[in-house]
Scaffold this motif. Structure first.
Motif, short mmCIF file in Angstrom:
data_model
loop_
_atom_site.label_atom_id
_atom_site.label_comp_id
_atom_site.label_asym_id
_atom_site.label_seq_id
_atom_site.Cartn_x
_atom_site.Cartn_y
_atom_site.Cartn_z
N ARG A 104 0.48 -1.27 -0.19
CA ARG A 104 -0.03 -0.17 -0.10
C ARG A 104 0.95 1.58 0.25
NH1 ARG A 104 -3.65 -0.43 5.10
NH2 ARG A 104 -4.73 1.22 4.16
N TYR A 105 1.84 1.41 0.52
CA TYR A 105 2.75 2.28 0.29
C TYR A 105 3.32 2.67 -0.83
CZ TYR A 105 2.89 1.59 5.64
OH TYR A 105 2.04 1.58 6.55
N ALA B 92 8.49 5.77 3.38
CA ALA B 92 7.35 5.21 2.82
C ALA B 92 6.21 5.96 3.12
CB ALA B 92 7.46 3.62 3.88
N GLY B 93 5.20 5.94 2.41
CA GLY B 93 4.01 6.86 2.64
C GLY B 93 2.66 6.30 2.02
N PHE B 94 2.12 6.51 2.26
CA PHE B 94 0.72 6.43 1.34
C PHE B 94 0.05 7.36 0.69
CE2 PHE B 94 -0.99 3.31 3.34
CZ PHE B 94 -0.81 3.70 5.37
N ARG B 95 0.77 8.96 0.08
CA ARG B 95 0.12 9.91 -0.82
C ARG B 95 0.67 9.81 -2.27
NH1 ARG B 95 0.66 12.49 4.26
NH2 ARG B 95 2.36 12.45 4.23
N GLY B 96 1.28 8.53 -2.65
CA GLY B 96 1.81 8.27 -4.06
C GLY B 96 3.10 8.58 -4.44
N ALA B 97 4.06 7.82 -4.45
CA ALA B 97 5.35 8.23 -5.62
C ALA B 97 5.63 9.28 -5.95
CB ALA B 97 5.61 7.08 -6.36
N GLY B 98 5.96 9.81 -4.91
CA GLY B 98 6.07 11.59 -6.16
C GLY B 98 7.61 11.96 -4.76
N SER B 99 8.67 13.41 -5.59
CA SER B 99 9.34 13.53 -5.17
C SER B 99 9.94 15.14 -3.67
CB SER B 99 10.15 14.35 -6.75
OG SER B 99 8.96 15.21 -6.18
#
Length: 122
Positions: A30-31, A97-104
């Motif tokens: 999910r991450y 790791a995060g829930f808000r989507g892959a980003g920079s």
């Protein structure tokens, strides 16, 4: 979620290393996962990111074509394959790791590992 990055070390310019980041928990897929790095006196900078399924990846311009991010959700692990290393790649590398989507952005990520040092000699 607890993250542990490892695989850093000393390598000559032109060489390669593979970093790994192992995550605890049952919801790893999910991450989105990101790799960042920080050199002395500099701000933490984005290196690469990968979506939860592994279907989408992002790279900083400085590493595109040399680094590859991948993940194995069955092993709760994300990897950063680093080829053609340069002295300017020397830094402490962090996985996140995060829930808000892959980003920079660092704000995309909620959990951070302790970092692993990569030193590239000229």
């Amino acid at each position: 979620v607890q993250l542990q990055a490892f695989g850093g070390g000393l390598v000559q310019a032109g060489g390669c290393l593979r970093l790994s980041c192992a995550a605890s928990g049952r919801t790893f897929s999910r991450y989105a996962m990101g790799w960042f790095r920080q050199s002395p006196g500099k701000e933490r900078e984005f290196v690469a990111a990968i979506s939860g399924t592994g279907g989408t990846t992002y790279y900083a311009g400085s590493v595109k074509g040399r680094f590859t991010v991948s993940r194995d959700n069955a092993k709760n692990t994300v990897y950063l394959q680093m080829n053609s290393l340069k002295p300017e790649d020397t830094a402490v590398y962090y996985c996140a790791a995060g829930f808000r989507g892959a980003g920079s952005l660092t704000s995309n990520y909620d959990y951070w590992g302790q970092g692993t040092l990569v030193t590239v000699s000229s």
